[in-house]
Design an enzyme around this catalytic site. Structure first.
Site, PDB file in Angstrom:
ATOM      1  N   LEU A  37     -18.520 -52.000  61.740  1.00 31.67           N
ATOM      2  CA  LEU A  37     -19.068 -51.206  60.633  1.00 31.67           C
ATOM      3  C   LEU A  37     -20.129 -50.217  61.113  1.00 31.67           C
ATOM      4  O   LEU A  37     -20.546 -49.355  60.356  1.00 31.67           O
ATOM      5  CB  LEU A  37     -19.646 -52.118  59.546  1.00 31.67           C
ATOM      6  N   ARG A  38     -20.607 -50.392  62.353  1.00 35.19           N
ATOM      7  CA  ARG A  38     -21.474 -49.413  63.039  1.00 35.19           C
ATOM      8  C   ARG A  38     -22.905 -49.300  62.521  1.00 35.19           C
ATOM      9  O   ARG A  38     -23.718 -48.665  63.164  1.00 35.19           O
ATOM     10  CB  ARG A  38     -20.851 -48.011  63.049  1.00 35.19           C
ATOM     11  N   ASP A  47     -18.381 -58.839  71.373  1.00 35.19           N
ATOM     12  CA  ASP A  47     -17.217 -57.947  71.402  1.00 35.19           C
ATOM     13  C   ASP A  47     -17.568 -56.509  71.772  1.00 35.19           C
ATOM     14  O   ASP A  47     -18.561 -55.950  71.328  1.00 35.19           O
ATOM     15  CB  ASP A  47     -16.480 -57.943  70.060  1.00 35.19           C
ATOM     16  N   HIS A  51     -14.190 -61.449  73.753  1.00 39.18           N
ATOM     17  CA  HIS A  51     -13.497 -60.222  74.169  1.00 39.18           C
ATOM     18  C   HIS A  51     -13.147 -60.453  75.637  1.00 39.18           C
ATOM     19  O   HIS A  51     -13.984 -60.303  76.522  1.00 39.18           O
ATOM     20  CB  HIS A  51     -14.436 -59.027  73.981  1.00 39.18           C
ATOM     21  N   ASN A  92      -9.341 -50.403  73.580  1.00 45.34           N
ATOM     22  CA  ASN A  92      -9.709 -51.532  74.426  1.00 45.34           C
ATOM     23  C   ASN A  92      -9.450 -52.822  73.656  1.00 45.34           C
ATOM     24  O   ASN A  92     -10.068 -53.020  72.616  1.00 45.34           O
ATOM     25  CB  ASN A  92     -11.198 -51.403  74.783  1.00 45.34           C
ATOM     26  N   ASP A 128      -9.724 -54.892  64.412  1.00 45.63           N
ATOM     27  CA  ASP A 128     -10.557 -54.207  65.417  1.00 45.63           C
ATOM     28  C   ASP A 128     -10.818 -52.747  64.995  1.00 45.63           C
ATOM     29  O   ASP A 128     -10.816 -51.837  65.825  1.00 45.63           O
ATOM     30  CB  ASP A 128      -9.941 -54.282  66.815  1.00 45.63           C
ATOM     31  N   HIS A 173     -14.884 -43.788  65.396  1.00 44.00           N
ATOM     32  CA  HIS A 173     -15.600 -42.904  66.328  1.00 44.00           C
ATOM     33  C   HIS A 173     -15.566 -41.493  65.768  1.00 44.00           C
ATOM     34  O   HIS A 173     -14.558 -41.078  65.187  1.00 44.00           O
ATOM     35  CB  HIS A 173     -14.920 -42.886  67.702  1.00 44.00           C
ATOM     36  N   PHE A 196     -13.208 -45.621  73.474  1.00 37.91           N
ATOM     37  CA  PHE A 196     -12.125 -46.570  73.190  1.00 37.91           C
ATOM     38  C   PHE A 196     -12.178 -46.977  71.719  1.00 37.91           C
ATOM     39  O   PHE A 196     -13.251 -47.284  71.203  1.00 37.91           O
ATOM     40  CB  PHE A 196     -12.315 -47.838  74.031  1.00 37.91           C
ATOM     41  N   GLY A 197     -11.043 -46.996  71.048  1.00 39.70           N
ATOM     42  CA  GLY A 197     -11.015 -47.581  69.705  1.00 39.70           C
ATOM     43  C   GLY A 197     -10.283 -46.741  68.685  1.00 39.70           C
ATOM     44  O   GLY A 197     -10.111 -45.539  68.850  1.00 39.70           O
TER      45      GLY A 197
HETATM   46 ZN   LIG Z   1     -13.074 -56.173  71.624  1.00 41.13          ZN
END
Ligand SMILES: [Zn+2]
Length: 435
Positions: free
Chosen positions: A58-59, A149, A176, A275, A302, A306, A320-321
């Site tokens: 959720l950042r 993670d 992770h 990732n 996941d 970004h 990554f993501g």
């Molecule tokens: Zn992860």
């Protein structure tokens, strides 16, 4: 609000009406009626228990240019979720009671979903000493899932101590699994495609070696271990062995690892950089089979937002993501249900009941029973659309599915009796929020 849902198909295939009142399923049967109820015609719709994500970024706090608790909650509701577990790699890190309580209370204020913070295993995610695990468990946020993670807890002694610690309150360590030395500078799956493209490869053994070590540690300690985003056929073999041996391990797979492969890196479009990386066809087949036969317990998104500038750049520089909350159910339908490998009852299990169990989240054990909390989703599996930015309700648009035709549509999401999505539209914050 009193809501009368008519003619919904439950996961077991039976059709029923449901009357939702005061936050619970008040009645269930045929030809129900209620004065002043908002009627939702669910003919042809699949009712599912509210989806529960065990792995959401959720950042907030710290990276509000990517996502906030509010925007991530909206994305979750739009995808049919009623609860998410918010990963700890915020800034400050979710490694103290104060930070996890702040995140949980923001979720409660906004009201779209139940936000359950995940606590960091190590202070500052630095991998050097344990975080305040006990204080987070005892806090108002009642944390039960702990994870670094984004990073692997690679020190075996720290991992052992963390596993020992969480057994005292029935918590779980979500690992992770990524051996850091084997993945230095890695950009994508190590294999034929990485060799052709000249990108540094990420070997399967970097994931598998950590999973093998951790299931043995979990066995030695008698603790619960959860493996995040399993992505290789070898990881599946280890999990199958561990479960046959009675080790208390659970595992998740992401929707993207069920559908996409490393071939997509050929276009150097960084939306496909993630990732762990997208793997080979044979790995996709192995994780699908493992989800069908229960070796992999759940699907977790996941969801990793970004900003554009971190994705619209050279592959090597990109983050990554991928975002995944709004597309998860559609991807699971396409990869698993339409392929005849999961029933809707299975979907209810892998996207709601079992993730709730792993997170020790109450209210999801007996969905659709009279008296149960009204957390549910109405989904139209017959719908289909080209997935585009209008499907996205968070702050970031780094979805690998943009431009792709996906089945299904979330028609309604109801969280504790409060509709967050109605008639296919996300409801406004003031209609949903609790202050
Ligand atoms: Zn992860």
């Amino acid at each position: 609000m009193t809501i009368l849902i008519t003619g919904a198909t439950l996961p077991d295939g039976t059709r029923t009406d449901l009357l939702l009142d005061k936050g619970v399923i008040a009645e269930r049967g045929t030809n129900l009626s209620a004065a002043k109820a908002r009627v939702v015609d669910a003919a042809g719709l699949q009712a599912l228990p509210g989806l529960v994500d065990l792995h959401t970024h959720l950042r907030e706090p710290g990276f509000e240019q990517s996502e906030t608790v509010l925007t991530g909650s909206r994305a979750a509701a739009a995808g049919g979720f009623t609860a998410v577990h918010a990963m700890a790699n915020t800034s400050p890190v979710q490694d103290t009671a104060g930070v996890v309580e702040q995140v949980a209370s923001l979720g409660q204020q906004h009201g779209y979903v139940t936000v359950r913070p995940v606590g960091a295993v190590t202070a500052g995610l630095a991998g050097e000493r344990l975080s305040e695990i006990g204080a987070m468990a005892q806090s108002r946020a009642a944390v039960r899932v702990f994870s670094d993670d984004g990073k692997c807890v690679h020190d075996a002694l720290l991992m052992r101590r963390a596993l020992e610690y969480v057994t005292t309150f029935d918590g779980v360590i979500a690992q992770h699994a990524q051996e850091p030395r084997l993945t230095e500078g890695a950009q994508m799956n190590e294999g034929a495609v990485s060799a052709e493209l000249g990108l540094a490869g990420w070997p399967a053994v970097a994931e598998e070696a950590i999973i093998a070590r951790d299931v043995l540690l979990a066995e030695a300690v008698g603790a619960r271990l959860h493996v995040c985003h399993v992505s290789t056929a070898g990881s599946v073999d280890i999990l199958r062995w561990a479960k046959a041996r009675g080790i208390r391990v659970t595992a998740e797979v992401t929707p993207h690892h069920l559908l996409l492969t490393d071939e997509l890196a050929r276009g150097y479009d960084a939306r496909f950089k993630v990732n762990p990386p997208l793997r080979r066809d044979a790995d996709v087949e192995a994780v699908r089979e493992a989800l069908s036969d229960g070796t992999i317990d759940i699907v977790a998104t996941d969801h990793a937002p970004h900003p554009l500038e971190s994705k619209e750049c050279a592959w090597q520089e990109a983050s990554f993501g991928m975002v995944g909350l709004e597309s998860a159910l559609s991807v699971v339908q396409q990869a698993m249900v339409d392929a005849g490998r999961l029933s809707w009852a299975d979907v209810a299990r892998v996207l709601s009941r079992v993730p709730a169990e792993i997170g020790r989240l109450k209210g999801y054990a007996a969905p659709f029973e009279v008296g149960s909390p009204a957390h549910l989703t109405l989904y139209d599996p017959a719908a289909s659309s080209v997935f585009d930015v209008d499907h996205l309700h968070g702050m970031s648009v780094n979805s690998p599915y943009l431009g792709r035709e996906l089945p299904g549509r979330v028609v309604a999401t109801i969280h504790g009796g409060v509709p967050t999505v109605l008639d296919g539209s996300l409801r406004e914050a003031e209609e949903v929020g609790r202050g």
